[in-house]
Design a protein around this motif. Structure first.
Motif, mmCIF file in Angstrom:
data_model
loop_
_atom_site.group_PDB
_atom_site.id
_atom_site.type_symbol
_atom_site.label_atom_id
_atom_site.label_comp_id
_atom_site.label_asym_id
_atom_site.label_seq_id
_atom_site.Cartn_x
_atom_site.Cartn_y
_atom_site.Cartn_z
ATOM 1 N N GLU A 93 0.841 -1.194 0.000
ATOM 2 C CA GLU A 93 0.000 0.000 0.000
ATOM 3 C C GLU A 93 0.877 1.246 0.000
ATOM 4 O O GLU A 93 2.004 1.223 0.492
ATOM 5 N N TRP A 94 0.347 2.336 -0.544
ATOM 6 C CA TRP A 94 1.139 3.565 -0.704
ATOM 7 C C TRP A 94 1.706 4.099 0.608
ATOM 8 O O TRP A 94 2.875 4.500 0.639
ATOM 9 N N PRO A 95 0.960 4.129 1.711
ATOM 10 C CA PRO A 95 1.556 4.670 2.947
ATOM 11 C C PRO A 95 2.733 3.853 3.477
ATOM 12 O O PRO A 95 3.551 4.362 4.232
ATOM 13 N N ASP A 96 2.839 2.577 3.082
ATOM 14 C CA ASP A 96 3.899 1.702 3.581
ATOM 15 C C ASP A 96 5.217 1.858 2.821
ATOM 16 O O ASP A 96 6.250 1.393 3.284
ATOM 17 N N ILE A 97 5.179 2.489 1.651
ATOM 18 C CA ILE A 97 6.364 2.573 0.799
ATOM 19 C C ILE A 97 7.292 3.681 1.292
ATOM 20 O O ILE A 97 6.878 4.820 1.460
ATOM 21 N N ARG A 98 8.565 3.316 1.505
ATOM 22 C CA ARG A 98 9.579 4.305 1.882
ATOM 23 C C ARG A 98 10.388 4.763 0.681
ATOM 24 O O ARG A 98 10.796 5.911 0.611
ATOM 25 N N SER A 99 10.665 3.853 -0.251
ATOM 26 C CA SER A 99 11.394 4.222 -1.462
ATOM 27 C C SER A 99 11.043 3.242 -2.573
ATOM 28 O O SER A 99 10.565 2.147 -2.319
ATOM 29 N N ALA A 100 11.292 3.672 -3.797
ATOM 30 C CA ALA A 100 11.017 2.829 -4.960
ATOM 31 C C ALA A 100 12.066 3.128 -6.024
ATOM 32 O O ALA A 100 12.477 4.280 -6.191
ATOM 33 N N LYS A 101 12.492 2.088 -6.717
ATOM 34 C CA LYS A 101 13.512 2.246 -7.746
ATOM 35 C C LYS A 101 13.318 1.196 -8.828
ATOM 36 O O LYS A 101 12.994 0.055 -8.532
ATOM 37 N N MET A 102 13.526 1.603 -10.063
ATOM 38 C CA MET A 102 13.472 0.660 -11.181
ATOM 39 C C MET A 102 14.861 0.120 -11.433
ATOM 40 O O MET A 102 15.832 0.872 -11.419
ATOM 41 N N ILE A 103 14.938 -1.194 -11.658
ATOM 42 C CA ILE A 103 16.214 -1.811 -12.028
ATOM 43 C C ILE A 103 15.984 -2.674 -13.261
ATOM 44 O O ILE A 103 14.893 -3.172 -13.484
ATOM 45 N N GLY A 104 17.016 -2.822 -14.036
ATOM 46 C CA GLY A 104 16.927 -3.649 -15.226
ATOM 47 C C GLY A 104 18.236 -4.360 -15.490
ATOM 48 O O GLY A 104 19.262 -4.058 -14.881
ATOM 49 N N ILE A 105 18.196 -5.304 -16.400
ATOM 50 C CA ILE A 105 19.395 -6.034 -16.798
ATOM 51 C C ILE A 105 19.897 -5.402 -18.096
ATOM 52 O O ILE A 105 19.171 -5.401 -19.091
ATOM 53 N N PRO A 106 21.099 -4.844 -18.095
ATOM 54 C CA PRO A 106 21.595 -4.190 -19.304
ATOM 55 C C PRO A 106 21.612 -5.129 -20.504
ATOM 56 O O PRO A 106 21.975 -6.302 -20.384
ATOM 57 N N TYR A 107 21.199 -4.622 -21.641
ATOM 58 C CA TYR A 107 21.191 -5.312 -22.940
ATOM 59 C C TYR A 107 20.172 -6.445 -23.038
ATOM 60 O O TYR A 107 20.055 -7.057 -24.086
ATOM 61 N N LEU A 108 19.469 -6.765 -21.972
ATOM 62 C CA LEU A 108 18.470 -7.832 -22.024
ATOM 63 C C LEU A 108 17.069 -7.329 -21.689
ATOM 64 O O LEU A 108 16.192 -8.107 -21.325
ATOM 65 N N GLY A 109 16.852 -6.028 -21.822
ATOM 66 C CA GLY A 109 15.558 -5.441 -21.511
ATOM 67 C C GLY A 109 14.440 -5.941 -22.401
ATOM 68 O O GLY A 109 13.276 -5.910 -22.018
ATOM 69 N N TRP A 110 14.754 -6.421 -23.584
ATOM 70 C CA TRP A 110 13.723 -6.923 -24.484
ATOM 71 C C TRP A 110 13.169 -8.261 -24.021
ATOM 72 O O TRP A 110 12.060 -8.643 -24.373
ATOM 73 N N ILE A 111 13.922 -9.008 -23.209
ATOM 74 C CA ILE A 111 13.425 -10.260 -22.627
ATOM 75 C C ILE A 111 12.983 -10.029 -21.185
ATOM 76 O O ILE A 111 11.919 -10.462 -20.778
ATOM 77 N N PHE A 112 13.846 -9.368 -20.412
ATOM 78 C CA PHE A 112 13.582 -9.113 -18.998
ATOM 79 C C PHE A 112 13.383 -7.616 -18.801
ATOM 80 O O PHE A 112 14.347 -6.897 -18.561
ATOM 81 N N PRO A 113 12.142 -7.123 -18.879
ATOM 82 C CA PRO A 113 11.922 -5.688 -18.708
ATOM 83 C C PRO A 113 12.283 -5.240 -17.288
ATOM 84 O O PRO A 113 12.379 -6.068 -16.380
ATOM 85 N N PRO A 114 12.479 -3.940 -17.099
ATOM 86 C CA PRO A 114 12.838 -3.444 -15.763
ATOM 87 C C PRO A 114 11.794 -3.816 -14.713
ATOM 88 O O PRO A 114 10.620 -3.997 -15.020
ATOM 89 N N ARG A 115 12.248 -3.923 -13.495
ATOM 90 C CA ARG A 115 11.386 -4.242 -12.357
ATOM 91 C C ARG A 115 11.352 -3.049 -11.419
ATOM 92 O O ARG A 115 12.273 -2.251 -11.378
ATOM 93 N N LEU A 116 10.311 -2.993 -10.622
ATOM 94 C CA LEU A 116 10.204 -1.970 -9.596
ATOM 95 C C LEU A 116 10.517 -2.617 -8.255
ATOM 96 O O LEU A 116 9.866 -3.583 -7.855
ATOM 97 N N ILE A 117 11.535 -2.092 -7.581
ATOM 98 C CA ILE A 117 11.899 -2.550 -6.242
ATOM 99 C C ILE A 117 11.333 -1.529 -5.262
ATOM 100 O O ILE A 117 11.630 -0.336 -5.348
ATOM 101 N N VAL A 118 10.527 -2.001 -4.326
ATOM 102 C CA VAL A 118 9.870 -1.124 -3.361
ATOM 103 C C VAL A 118 10.356 -1.494 -1.969
ATOM 104 O O VAL A 118 10.364 -2.668 -1.600
ATOM 105 N N ARG A 119 10.765 -0.493 -1.217
ATOM 106 C CA ARG A 119 11.206 -0.724 0.166
ATOM 107 C C ARG A 119 10.094 -0.312 1.112
ATOM 108 O O ARG A 119 9.570 0.801 1.028
ATOM 109 N N THR A 120 9.744 -1.232 2.003
ATOM 110 C CA THR A 120 8.724 -0.963 3.015
ATOM 111 C C THR A 120 9.325 -1.278 4.369
ATOM 112 O O THR A 120 9.440 -2.438 4.737
ATOM 113 N N GLY A 121 9.734 -0.293 5.092
ATOM 114 C CA GLY A 121 10.355 -0.552 6.390
ATOM 115 C C GLY A 121 11.658 -1.290 6.213
ATOM 116 O O GLY A 121 12.600 -0.784 5.628
ATOM 117 N N THR A 122 11.712 -2.528 6.681
ATOM 118 C CA THR A 122 12.921 -3.333 6.545
ATOM 119 C C THR A 122 12.800 -4.386 5.447
ATOM 120 O O THR A 122 13.717 -5.164 5.237
#
Length: 149
Positions: free
Chosen positions: A93-122
């Protein structure tokens, strides 16, 4: 009342995995199932213990269930938070999110699109995006939380 830092303009929903990833999952599943079949035909599996048979059956079942959910998994971003369906639903849920970042695998984005990593507390949660609309919303979320710093 809790402070909510980000809310999307509209609800966005789509597949959690891209078409190319689903093709790759299909190929890997077919290869593994074929390999398992050749092993089953070459070795006298009925002569092995119950534990070995159960292990092989559980491995085949796990492959089938994983493949099913790779094809059926969806992600929804709405005013409550981010939800991804799989064998078990992942929801943040939105109030629980402390930070968010997109990560991807270089040169393989056409197979493995970027992901969203969300930090909630610990804890961390990873969300997969399989459509352009989802990836655009991931970029907005990531940018909003990068600007928050």
């Amino acid at each position: 009342m809790k402070f909510e830092f980000y809310k999307p303009e509209k609800t966005v929903s789509g597949p959690a995995y891209s078409g190319m990833f689903k093709v790759l999952a299909t190929v890997v599943t077919i290869v593994l199932a074929g390999y398992g079949t050749t092993i089953a035909l070459r070795f006298p599996l009925m002569q092995y213990s119950f534990g070995v048979k159960a292990l092989l059956l559980c491995a085949a079942l796990m492959l089938a269930v994983s493949y099913y959910w790779f094809l059926r998994s969806t992600i929804t971003i709405d005013d409550k938070g981010i939800t991804q369906t799989w064998m078990y639903n992942r929801k943040v849920e939105w109030p629980d999110i402390r930070s968010a970042k997109m990560i991807g695998i270089p040169y393989l984005g056409w197979i493995f699109p970027p992901r969203l990593i969300v930090r909630t507390g610990t804890a961390y949660a990873t969300f997969n995006g399989g459509s352009q609309d989802i990836l655009i919303e991931f970029a907005k979320i990531s940018l909003a939380y990068q600007m928050k710093k």
